[in-house]
Each structure stands twice: as structure tokens, then as C-alpha cells.
Design a protein around this motif. Structure first.
Motif, short mmCIF file in Angstrom:
data_model
loop_
_atom_site.label_atom_id
_atom_site.label_comp_id
_atom_site.label_asym_id
_atom_site.label_seq_id
_atom_site.Cartn_x
_atom_site.Cartn_y
_atom_site.Cartn_z
N ILE A 15 1.45 -67.89 -55.85
CA ILE A 15 0.70 -66.94 -56.69
C ILE A 15 -0.27 -66.12 -55.84
O ILE A 15 -0.43 -64.91 -56.01
CB ILE A 15 -0.05 -67.71 -57.79
CG1 ILE A 15 0.96 -68.27 -58.81
CG2 ILE A 15 -1.06 -66.80 -58.49
CD1 ILE A 15 0.32 -69.20 -59.84
N SER A 16 -0.91 -66.79 -54.89
CA SER A 16 -1.85 -66.09 -54.02
C SER A 16 -1.14 -65.02 -53.18
O SER A 16 -1.65 -63.91 -52.99
CB SER A 16 -2.57 -67.10 -53.12
OG SER A 16 -3.33 -68.00 -53.90
N ASN A 17 0.05 -65.35 -52.68
CA ASN A 17 0.81 -64.36 -51.90
C ASN A 17 1.20 -63.14 -52.74
O ASN A 17 1.10 -61.98 -52.30
CB ASN A 17 2.06 -65.01 -51.31
CG ASN A 17 1.73 -65.95 -50.15
OD1 ASN A 17 0.77 -65.71 -49.41
ND2 ASN A 17 2.52 -67.02 -50.00
N LEU A 18 1.67 -63.39 -53.95
CA LEU A 18 2.04 -62.27 -54.84
C LEU A 18 0.83 -61.42 -55.19
O LEU A 18 0.91 -60.18 -55.26
CB LEU A 18 2.69 -62.82 -56.12
CG LEU A 18 4.06 -63.49 -55.94
CD1 LEU A 18 4.55 -64.09 -57.25
CD2 LEU A 18 5.08 -62.49 -55.40
N THR A 19 -0.31 -62.07 -55.40
CA THR A 19 -1.53 -61.31 -55.71
C THR A 19 -1.95 -60.45 -54.52
O THR A 19 -2.40 -59.30 -54.69
CB THR A 19 -2.66 -62.28 -56.08
OG1 THR A 19 -2.22 -63.11 -57.16
CG2 THR A 19 -3.90 -61.51 -56.50
N LEU A 25 -4.09 -50.82 -52.98
CA LEU A 25 -4.90 -50.23 -51.92
C LEU A 25 -4.19 -49.06 -51.26
O LEU A 25 -4.79 -48.00 -51.02
CB LEU A 25 -5.23 -51.31 -50.87
CG LEU A 25 -6.05 -50.84 -49.67
CD1 LEU A 25 -7.40 -50.28 -50.11
CD2 LEU A 25 -6.25 -52.00 -48.68
N ASP A 26 -2.88 -49.23 -50.98
CA ASP A 26 -2.11 -48.12 -50.38
C ASP A 26 -2.07 -46.91 -51.31
O ASP A 26 -2.17 -45.75 -50.86
CB ASP A 26 -0.71 -48.60 -50.05
CG ASP A 26 -0.69 -49.67 -48.96
OD1 ASP A 26 -1.69 -49.74 -48.20
OD2 ASP A 26 0.30 -50.42 -48.88
N ALA A 27 -1.91 -47.16 -52.61
CA ALA A 27 -1.86 -46.05 -53.58
C ALA A 27 -3.19 -45.33 -53.65
O ALA A 27 -3.24 -44.08 -53.70
CB ALA A 27 -1.46 -46.59 -54.95
N VAL A 28 -4.29 -46.05 -53.66
CA VAL A 28 -5.61 -45.42 -53.74
C VAL A 28 -5.87 -44.59 -52.49
O VAL A 28 -6.48 -43.51 -52.55
CB VAL A 28 -6.69 -46.49 -53.94
CG1 VAL A 28 -8.08 -45.88 -53.80
CG2 VAL A 28 -6.55 -47.13 -55.31
N GLU A 62 0.12 -59.16 -52.29
CA GLU A 62 1.05 -58.03 -52.24
C GLU A 62 0.69 -56.96 -53.27
O GLU A 62 0.71 -55.75 -52.99
CB GLU A 62 2.48 -58.52 -52.47
CG GLU A 62 3.02 -59.40 -51.34
CD GLU A 62 4.42 -59.89 -51.63
OE1 GLU A 62 4.96 -59.51 -52.70
OE2 GLU A 62 4.98 -60.62 -50.79
N LEU A 63 0.35 -57.41 -54.49
CA LEU A 63 -0.02 -56.45 -55.54
C LEU A 63 -1.29 -55.68 -55.17
O LEU A 63 -1.37 -54.45 -55.34
CB LEU A 63 -0.24 -57.20 -56.86
CG LEU A 63 -0.65 -56.35 -58.07
CD1 LEU A 63 0.41 -55.31 -58.37
CD2 LEU A 63 -0.90 -57.23 -59.29
#
Length: 410
Positions: free
Chosen positions: A187-191, A199-202, A193-194
Motif C-alpha cells: 500500500i505504501s509503494n502504491l501511495t 507531483l509530476d502533473a503539478v 507512485e500516486l
């Protein structure tokens, strides 16, 4: 008696022969006309506009030079309604364009302010997401460590179970704890990545939707609205500028038209002399009313009548001699055109009357060569003077005369 004297009779006979020769010889050796008139054309100058004559036009008989102003017309009653309307429309279009430009400039400043706010918000959001990302990565490290501890504990318990030290229940508890730590790590890894995607989009200026809520800031929404309004204003400014340019062109043409109707000058078309005048200073004239007639002395000619039986003796190019009645000076001329007695005579703008006849006479036009007559403006270039014209014959053509007489008799 002296009258019966032989010498006297011979002398009288010789004198009678000389007299007969003097009477008949000119007719045998050439054609002579006494009904010729010096003639010329005149130019009729009409009023180019309606208005009033300012100043006094030249009097009749006044020599004028080519391009000299003969009359000036002024019209104070020109209709300027269309010009005033075009000027008002032109000013209105410019005022609208100016007002729209001011509004656009204000919106441009607002857009820049919103862009600055958005930049600040974007920087703050990036900084916040980076901090959250660092925290999540630390949690991932903790979860990974816990997962390792759980796996080691499970292996140890399974080994002790095989030796009969731990029960099966204790092993199952270790397996459950290992599965929980593994799930937490995933869960921590998926969070992570999300959050990295956000961050990349912003960083690219894209604010994604989070938990069904639009995360686009108010500054961005307002900036988009302002940009749409600016584009609309630019279109309206261009329309008004185009309309102003079109109206300006129409206004220039209308100003030219008004100026042409306000005042006009009538120049002399050539060097000549005033032949007739129908206006005076202060006269009111209407468009195309006759004002002046200017005599054209550049081409003087003579129209004569000769018996049609001599038509073939005269042809274009034949030289002729012209003498003003009462003057001894002889002027050279050349036959220009011939017309038979029944030819239809078209009236031309001639200064003098053409000779008229009811007999069978051919009409001959003789063009005078340039001479002092062309510049004798004080005497109207002698237009209207009666002249004597003589055209020499090449031969007596007695045979043709006898044949014509025989044809007439028989």
C-alpha cells in the motif's frame, strides 16, 4: 478719220484679244473662288459645378494662353451631410476601439496577477507534495523493515515448531503478522507512485482530481475566463479598427468630392482668343451651362464652292493660294477634303458660316499652312474674312471640254 485708220483698228483688235484672254485665261489655267471665308473651330467651356462666378472672366477678344484660368466658381451650398456622418462614424469606431483596448489592458494585467498567484500556489503545492512524498518513502522503509522482521520471526517459529517447542497456533499468528506487514508495504509503494504522479502533473501545471474534488485552483479558473475575454476583446478591437479604416477611406473620397464641388477653376485648353462669353462676375451657373467660347487658331481653313464639273481636278493634297480680300499678301494652303453638292453637311463648332448654294457646287476645304494669321489674336486670327482662292490646273483639257459639250448637246 482716225477711227477708220488701219492702225487704230489693229490696236483695238489687239486690245480686245488681250481683254478676252485676260477674262478667259484665269478660268482656263486654274479655278478661282471668291466666296471663301477664313474659318476655325472654337472650344465651348461649360460650368463643371453649380455655383457663383468669382471675379470677371476675360472679355471677348482677349488672348489667352494654354492653362490660363479663365473663370473660378465657388459653391457655398454643398451638401456635407454624408461627410459629417462618416466623420461621426469614424470617431465612434476609434472611441470603441480605444475603450476596448483599455479594458483589454486591464484584463491583461489581471491575467498576469493571476499567473503570479498560480505560480505561487503551484510552488507551494509542489513543496507540499515533495514533503508528503518524503514522508511516504520513510514509511515505505519502515514497512519494509517490519516485513523483514515478520519473515524472520515466521521462519524461526516454523523451525521451533518442527522441534515441538512452538505450537501451530503460534506459527499461524506469525504468518498473519507477516501478511499484514507485506500488505502495508505494498500500500505504501502504491501511495508513493500516486503521489509521484500528482507531483509530476503539478510541475507541468496540471492539477488532477483528488477524491472526486476538483483540485484546480481559483486563480487558474479565473485566468482561463480572462483569456477567453481577452481573445473576444481582440476580435472586437480588430473589427472596430477595420471599420474605422474603411470609414476613413470613404471619408477621404467624400472630402475629395466635397472639395471638387466647393470650388472649381476653368482653364484655357489651348492658346487662343475669347470668341464669346455668356457669364460675368457674380453670375450663378448650373452644371454644364455654357460659359465661354475660345477660338482655336492653331488650324485655320477656308471653305469654298467650285462647280462640280471641276471635282476631278481637285483632290486632297492639291496646293492652293489664298488671298484676303483687300490685301495683297498670299497665303499657302492645301486641299484637305471634298464633298459633292448633295452630300449631307454636318454642322460643326465653326466660328464662321460655311458658304451656302443652291447650285451644283462641290464643297472644298483648304487647310491653311501656319502663318502670321495663326497668332493674329487681336483680329480673331482673321476668322470671318472673305478670301479669294485659286487652284492652278495642270493642263487645259480642251478635249475633255469638247466631249462634255458634245454629250450635253447630243
Amino acid at each position: 478719220m482716225i477711227l477708220n485708220n488701219r492702225i487704230t483698228r489693229i490696236t483695238v483688235g489687239i486690245l480686245l484679244l488681250i481683254l478676252a484672254a485676260a477674262v478667259l485665261l484665269p478660268g482656263l489655267t486654274g479655278l478661282t473662288s471668291l466666296d471663301g471665308t477664313v474659318n476655325a473651330r472654337f472650344a465651348t467651356l461649360n460650368a463643371p459645378i453649380d455655383g457663383e462666378i468669382t471675379g470677371a472672366p476675360p472679355r471677348i477678344g482677349t488672348p489667352v494662353a494654354e492653362g490660363e484660368t479663365l473663370a473660378t466658381i465657388r459653391n457655398e451650398r454643398v451638401n456635407r451631410t454624408v461627410l459629417a456622418s462618416l466623420r461621426a462614424e469614424y470617431r465612434t469606431a476609434l472611441d470603441r476601439a480605444t475603450a476596448l483596448e483599455r479594458e483589454r489592458d486591464e484584463l491583461v494585467r489581471l491575467r498576469d496577477q493571476l499567473a503570479e498567484r498560480l505560480s505561487v500556489f503551484q510552488s507551494a503545492t509542489i513543496s507540499s507534495l515533495e514533503r508528503e512524498l518524503r514522508i511516504l518513502r520513510k514509511r515505505v522503509e519502515v514497512s519494509r523493515a517490519q516485513d523483514v522482521v515478520a519473515k524472520v520471526d515466521l521462519d524461526r517459529r516454523q523451525e521451533l515448531e518442527s522441534k515441538g517447542i512452538f505450537t501451530r497456533k503460534m506459527v499461524e499468528a506469525a504468518e498473519a503478522a507477516g501478511a499484514a506487514t507485506g500488505g502495508e508495504l505494498e500500500i505504501s509503494n502504491l501511495t508513493v507512485e500516486l503521489l509521484q504522479q500528482r507531483l509530476d502533473a503539478v510541475r507541468q501545471g496540471i492539477f488532477v482530481v483528488v477524491d472526486g474534488q476538483n483540485d484546480v485552483p481559483y486563480s487558474r479558473q479565473r485566468q482561463d475566463e480572462v483569456i477567453v475575454r481577452i481573445n473576444d476583446l481582440n476580435t472586437r478591437i480588430a473589427e472596430n479598427r477595420t471599420r474605422a479604416n474603411q470609414t476613413e477611406q470613404q471619408m477621404i473620397e467624400e472630402e475629395k468630392r466635397v472639395r471638387s464641388l466647393e470650388s472649381a477653376t476653368v482653364p484655357s485648353p489651348f492658346d487662343g482668343v475669347i470668341w464669346a462669353r455668356s457669364v460675368v462676375g457674380g453670375s450663378n451657373v448650373v452644371l454644364n451651362n455654357e460659359m465661354l467660347r475660345v477660338l482655336d487658331c492653331r488650324e485655320l481653313f477656308v471653305d469654298i464652292l467650285v462647280p462640280e464639273v471641276d471635282y476631278d481636278e481637285i483632290y486632297p493634297g492639291r496646293e492652293a493660294e489664298v488671298r484676303l480680300l483687300g490685301r495683297g499678301e498670299v497665303f499657302k494652303g492645301q486641299v484637305q477634303a471634298l464633298k459633292g453638292s448633295s452630300a449631307v453637311i454636318e454642322k460643326d463648332s465653326l466660328a464662321a458660316n460655311e458658304p451656302e448654294t443652291e447650285e451644283r457646287n462641290a464643297r472644298i476645304r483648304i487647310m491653311l499652312e501656319p502663318s502670321a494669321l495663326n497668332t493674329d489674336f487681336a483680329n480673331f486670327c482673321q476668322v470671318g474674312r472673305t478670301v479669294q482662292v485659286r487652284i492652278a490646273k495642270h493642263n487645259l483639257r480642251i478635249t475633255q471640254w469638247i466631249k462634255g459639250l458634245w454629250f450635253s448637246l447630243f
